[in-house]
Design a protein around this motif. Sequence first.
Motif, PDB file in Angstrom:
ATOM      1  N   PRO A  40       2.447  10.933   7.277  1.00 48.39           N
ATOM      2  CA  PRO A  40       1.109  10.483   7.693  1.00 48.39           C
ATOM      3  C   PRO A  40       0.920  10.551   9.208  1.00 48.39           C
ATOM      4  N   LYS A  41      -0.341  10.640   9.594  1.00 45.84           N
ATOM      5  CA  LYS A  41      -0.704  10.641  11.004  1.00 45.84           C
ATOM      6  C   LYS A  41      -1.599   9.427  11.305  1.00 45.84           C
ATOM      7  N   ASP A  42      -1.806   9.159  12.590  1.00 51.03           N
ATOM      8  CA  ASP A  42      -2.605   8.004  13.010  1.00 51.03           C
ATOM      9  C   ASP A  42      -3.938   8.425  13.610  1.00 51.03           C
ATOM     10  N   ASN A  43      -4.490   9.569  13.154  1.00 56.99           N
ATOM     11  CA  ASN A  43      -5.674  10.120  13.814  1.00 56.99           C
ATOM     12  C   ASN A  43      -6.999   9.623  13.235  1.00 56.99           C
ATOM     13  N   GLY A  44      -6.947   8.752  12.278  1.00 58.39           N
ATOM     14  CA  GLY A  44      -8.171   8.200  11.700  1.00 58.39           C
ATOM     15  C   GLY A  44      -7.849   6.905  10.984  1.00 58.39           C
ATOM     16  N   ARG A  45      -8.829   6.028  10.846  1.00 57.89           N
ATOM     17  CA  ARG A  45      -8.585   4.733  10.220  1.00 57.89           C
ATOM     18  C   ARG A  45      -8.038   4.868   8.808  1.00 57.89           C
ATOM     19  N   TYR A  46      -8.627   5.801   8.063  1.00 59.56           N
ATOM     20  CA  TYR A  46      -8.245   5.939   6.657  1.00 59.56           C
ATOM     21  C   TYR A  46      -6.774   6.316   6.525  1.00 59.56           C
ATOM     22  N   GLU A  47      -6.336   7.320   7.292  1.00 61.05           N
ATOM     23  CA  GLU A  47      -4.946   7.740   7.144  1.00 61.05           C
ATOM     24  C   GLU A  47      -3.987   6.727   7.762  1.00 61.05           C
ATOM     25  N   THR A  48      -4.443   5.956   8.734  1.00 53.41           N
ATOM     26  CA  THR A  48      -3.604   4.884   9.278  1.00 53.41           C
ATOM     27  C   THR A  48      -3.283   3.860   8.196  1.00 53.41           C
ATOM     28  N   VAL A  49      -4.298   3.543   7.378  1.00 53.19           N
ATOM     29  CA  VAL A  49      -4.081   2.633   6.246  1.00 53.19           C
ATOM     30  C   VAL A  49      -3.137   3.264   5.234  1.00 53.19           C
ATOM     31  N   LEU A  50      -3.342   4.553   4.953  1.00 58.62           N
ATOM     32  CA  LEU A  50      -2.449   5.249   4.023  1.00 58.62           C
ATOM     33  C   LEU A  50      -1.018   5.238   4.535  1.00 58.62           C
ATOM     34  N   LYS A  51      -0.853   5.425   5.831  1.00 59.72           N
ATOM     35  CA  LYS A  51       0.486   5.439   6.425  1.00 59.72           C
ATOM     36  C   LYS A  51       1.200   4.115   6.192  1.00 59.72           C
ATOM     37  N   GLU A  52       0.464   3.032   6.397  1.00 60.52           N
ATOM     38  CA  GLU A  52       1.050   1.708   6.206  1.00 60.52           C
ATOM     39  C   GLU A  52       1.442   1.484   4.738  1.00 60.52           C
ATOM     40  N   GLN A  53       0.558   1.885   3.835  1.00 59.52           N
ATOM     41  CA  GLN A  53       0.839   1.726   2.401  1.00 59.52           C
ATOM     42  C   GLN A  53       2.002   2.609   1.964  1.00 59.52           C
ATOM     43  N   TYR A  54       2.047   3.826   2.458  1.00 66.18           N
ATOM     44  CA  TYR A  54       3.109   4.772   2.123  1.00 66.18           C
ATOM     45  C   TYR A  54       4.457   4.206   2.559  1.00 66.18           C
ATOM     46  N   ALA A  55       4.516   3.690   3.804  1.00 65.97           N
ATOM     47  CA  ALA A  55       5.756   3.133   4.337  1.00 65.97           C
ATOM     48  C   ALA A  55       6.188   1.902   3.542  1.00 65.97           C
ATOM     49  N   ARG A  56       5.213   1.072   3.180  1.00 66.48           N
ATOM     50  CA  ARG A  56       5.526  -0.148   2.435  1.00 66.48           C
ATOM     51  C   ARG A  56       6.091   0.166   1.054  1.00 66.48           C
ATOM     52  N   LEU A  57       5.479   1.118   0.366  1.00 64.62           N
ATOM     53  CA  LEU A  57       5.965   1.503  -0.963  1.00 64.62           C
ATOM     54  C   LEU A  57       7.341   2.152  -0.892  1.00 64.62           C
ATOM     55  N   LYS A  58       7.556   2.987   0.131  1.00 67.75           N
ATOM     56  CA  LYS A  58       8.863   3.619   0.296  1.00 67.75           C
ATOM     57  C   LYS A  58       9.949   2.555   0.499  1.00 67.75           C
ATOM     58  N   LYS A  59       9.639   1.537   1.327  1.00 67.06           N
ATOM     59  CA  LYS A  59      10.596   0.479   1.616  1.00 67.06           C
ATOM     60  C   LYS A  59      10.912  -0.326   0.357  1.00 67.06           C
ATOM     61  N   MET A  60       9.880  -0.636  -0.433  1.00 67.90           N
ATOM     62  CA  MET A  60      10.085  -1.392  -1.672  1.00 67.90           C
ATOM     63  C   MET A  60      10.868  -0.586  -2.697  1.00 67.90           C
ATOM     64  N   GLN A  61      10.616   0.724  -2.725  1.00 62.09           N
ATOM     65  CA  GLN A  61      11.331   1.596  -3.649  1.00 62.09           C
ATOM     66  C   GLN A  61      12.820   1.619  -3.311  1.00 62.09           C
ATOM     67  N   LYS A  62      13.121   1.694  -2.019  1.00 67.61           N
ATOM     68  CA  LYS A  62      14.528   1.761  -1.596  1.00 67.61           C
ATOM     69  C   LYS A  62      15.235   0.429  -1.824  1.00 67.61           C
ATOM     70  N   SER A  63      14.488  -0.681  -1.746  1.00 69.86           N
ATOM     71  CA  SER A  63      15.109  -1.993  -1.918  1.00 69.86           C
ATOM     72  C   SER A  63      15.625  -2.211  -3.336  1.00 69.86           C
ATOM     73  N   LYS A  64      15.144  -1.415  -4.273  1.00 68.42           N
ATOM     74  CA  LYS A  64      15.577  -1.510  -5.667  1.00 68.42           C
ATOM     75  C   LYS A  64      17.010  -1.017  -5.845  1.00 68.42           C
ATOM     76  N   LYS A  65      17.427  -0.071  -4.947  1.00 68.13           N
ATOM     77  CA  LYS A  65      18.699   0.611  -5.134  1.00 68.13           C
ATOM     78  C   LYS A  65      19.868  -0.307  -4.757  1.00 68.13           C
TER      79      LYS A  65
END
Length: 419
Positions: free
Chosen positions: A394-419
Amino acid sequence: MRPKNIEEVVGQQNLVGPGKIIRRMVDAKLLSSMILYGPPGTGKTSIASAIAGSTKYAFRMLNAATDSKKELEVVAEEAKMSGTVILLLDEIHRLTKPKQDFLLPHLESGRIILIGATTENPYIAINPAIRSRTQIFEVKPLTEDDIKIAIERALSDKTNGLGSYNVALTSDASTHLCRATNGDLRSALNALELAVRSTTPENGSQEIKISLPIIEECLQHKALVQDKDGDAHYDVISAFQKSIRGSDTDAALHYLARLLASGDLISVNRRLLTIAYEDIGLANPPAAARTVDAVTAAEKIGLPEARIPLAVAVIDLCLSPKSNSAINAIDGALADINRGGYGDVPAHLKDAHYQGAKILGHGTDYLYPHDYPHDWIPQQYLPNPIKNKSYYEPKDNGRYETVLKEQYARLKKMQKSKK
């Protein structure tokens, strides 16, 4: 210049080339009714004529909008007597129910091989009763090379073409004729014929010289610029996209004007849609949606008014934040696919809707996300060899993708915490 057999068809080699579906039908003499849909001048009638010529069946042409049921009855009577008739029915999307009801039993008996031609989407515009009894094939605009082949044939054919004339077609005129018709061979041949028949040889010479200005006049379509290599068209389109990508509104409008002055609405529309998703993408999805609306409006109203919604779209895209994260993500995934070695689908994701799936262990350990809080539960989705792969950056060049970036990172972190 219509082809007399399947080998003479120009273009559409994905359908009529060696080993392809329509060629297979013709070679095996196992024809079935079909619908050919695509833009004007792309070979729908020519393919039908070529099929008839190759199979030696009787060939008849009718128009669903203008020919009556009586004409269909004449074709049906001929089919009863001769065995099989290939019927090209133009504008098949305008076939009325009485005509359709008359045709259906003849299609089912095989006495009439229907080849319907339409510029409309058959899945929307054609009655299901006809669709269910036909195979549907899309024909696409011809390439410049295809049109060049057809032009050369027309200039050399003394029986059906312009071979009896001593024609000298300049290279820039030929390039413009192939390019400006946007894959419409009928338009190209009509313009060529008009140019040849309306041009007088110079200074008592027998040679008819067809120059770029003559072709422009006969096509009513100006070339972007006269250049010896014929690259100006692509150079302007390239500059158009790069100017929008670089957020230079004035330059983008300049190149838009050059394209529109040449009458090339098709290239502008296609390029704008590409730019909206390739260069703006997730930084501003509403801009992409507005571009689709602008292009749709431009197609409906045509030039010169089309310049207005297109200018709106160009300014909107130029001043929008930019992101190419989506194209980078899918290209990364495709690169892995093309390299191979990406592994099997995890067993818990495999289809479990058939008898025996449970014995194979397919779908048995799948966790249904909607059964869990927030409709999400961590589990592995990627194949084992690439289970830790990340394609989206993700990039930080617009509000929408900034939100996506945060959600993407959060889901990735939660996914890894399962392992």
